[in-house]
Design an enzyme around this catalytic site. Sequence first.
Site, PDB file in Angstrom:
ATOM      1  N   LYS A 110      -0.674  -0.401  -4.282  1.00 34.19           N
ATOM      2  CA  LYS A 110      -1.776  -0.173  -4.145  1.00 34.19           C
ATOM      3  C   LYS A 110      -2.066   0.720  -3.590  1.00 34.19           C
ATOM      4  O   LYS A 110      -1.676   1.236  -2.769  1.00 34.19           O
ATOM      5  CB  LYS A 110      -2.970  -1.301  -3.361  1.00 34.19           C
ATOM      6  CG  LYS A 110      -3.883  -1.143  -2.880  1.00 34.19           C
ATOM      7  CD  LYS A 110      -4.633  -2.063  -2.629  1.00 34.19           C
ATOM      8  CE  LYS A 110      -4.673  -2.397  -1.014  1.00 34.19           C
ATOM      9  NZ  LYS A 110      -5.079  -1.081  -0.355  1.00 34.19           N
ATOM     10  N   GLU A 167     -14.189  -2.179  -1.566  1.00 28.35           N
ATOM     11  CA  GLU A 167     -14.411  -2.473  -0.258  1.00 28.35           C
ATOM     12  C   GLU A 167     -15.056  -1.931   0.175  1.00 28.35           C
ATOM     13  O   GLU A 167     -15.658  -1.126  -0.235  1.00 28.35           O
ATOM     14  CB  GLU A 167     -12.876  -1.233   0.447  1.00 28.35           C
ATOM     15  CG  GLU A 167     -13.584  -1.871   2.359  1.00 28.35           C
ATOM     16  CD  GLU A 167     -12.306  -1.219   3.098  1.00 28.35           C
ATOM     17  OE1 GLU A 167     -11.098  -1.087   2.189  1.00 28.35           O
ATOM     18  OE2 GLU A 167     -12.215  -1.537   3.882  1.00 28.35           O
ATOM     19  N   ASP A 184       0.389  -0.988   0.182  1.00 31.29           N
ATOM     20  CA  ASP A 184      -0.298   0.316  -0.120  1.00 31.29           C
ATOM     21  C   ASP A 184       0.479   1.250   0.122  1.00 31.29           C
ATOM     22  O   ASP A 184       2.159   1.275   1.271  1.00 31.29           O
ATOM     23  CB  ASP A 184      -1.007  -0.243   0.994  1.00 31.29           C
ATOM     24  CG  ASP A 184      -2.888  -0.357   0.906  1.00 31.29           C
ATOM     25  OD1 ASP A 184      -2.654  -0.417   0.346  1.00 31.29           O
ATOM     26  OD2 ASP A 184      -3.497  -1.346   1.943  1.00 31.29           O
TER      27      ASP A 184
HETATM   28  O1  KIV Z   1      -4.517  -2.165   3.679  1.00 31.31           O
HETATM   29  C1  KIV Z   1      -5.416  -2.725   3.886  1.00 31.31           C
HETATM   30  O2  KIV Z   1      -5.238  -3.979   4.748  1.00 31.31           O
HETATM   31  C2  KIV Z   1      -5.958  -2.804   2.629  1.00 31.31           C
HETATM   32  C3  KIV Z   1      -7.685  -4.264   2.872  1.00 31.31           C
HETATM   33  C4  KIV Z   1      -8.273  -4.097   3.744  1.00 31.31           C
HETATM   34  C5  KIV Z   1      -7.967  -4.224   1.716  1.00 31.31           C
HETATM   35  O3  KIV Z   1      -6.407  -2.323   2.212  1.00 31.31           O
END
Ligand code: KIV
Length: 273
Positions: A122, A191, A92
């Site tokens: 992401k 989500e 992320d």
């Molecule tokens: O940060 C995370 O765990 C997420 C998931 C909930 C998809 O983005």
Amino acid sequence: MSKYMIEDTRKVTTLRLKELKSQGKKIAMLTSYDYTMAKLVDEAGVDVILVGDSASNVMLGNTTTLPITVDQMIYHAKAVAKAVSRALVVCDMPFGSYQVNATEGVANAIRIMKETACDCVKLEGGEEIIDTVRKILAAGIPIMGHLGLRPQSINKYGTYAVRAKEDQEAAQLMKDALLLEEAGCCAIVIEKVPAKLAAEVAAKVSIPIIGIGAGNGVDGQVLVLQDMLGMDRGFHPKFLRRYADLSKIITDAVGQYVTDVKQQAFPNDDEQY
Ligand code: KIV
């Protein structure tokens, strides 16, 4: 033969994700934030491991994902990437690392890829970040999108309730998914939206839609590892299925250890030199 469902032992790539969708095969994705857990998750056949910014809550005890930094994400992602041999590892991009402008977004994405050995990043958002998405992709970095409930925007929403129940937000979500597909994203997490809407998006776009709280009509599922292992007694949203009760297993084991130490039952004669 392995007791786990691993049809193909080769490293999962972004291309493979699209193949799985076109073959109608579902994608299993979970989060991990450290070496030990990521190794077990990879061995059990998960296709995608997300080093989620949920590390902010799960690993660092914050109430939102907002405080976690690029440095902290790199720390976690490096450990995960070292442990994984098969799954695609996605990191992320944390809040603030791509929202200012495309130049900063590209620089942070490059840093994450260089320093962690992850396979993909992401980002949360659609139309409003599409320029940044295009520029990161142009730098050769694969992107997984994230639509629906976007935890980095929690202060704007003021609630973790289901998103896109109204027509206008649902139409924007569909538009965002099409834009991310057209830009060249390899997949999109959706989500906490109505199952019907998520299924419609999955049917409309050619890239995999991976749902969390988005029903069964999508191309794959993702959960936070600690949640599905039952490590947080206080967190029980409707969409969560608990596959274990690790909070009980761990506290019982630790409690037994404490008792044994205090009663001098540990170590015994066989456990010493
Ligand atoms: O940060 C995370 O765990 C997420 C998931 C909930 C998809 O983005």
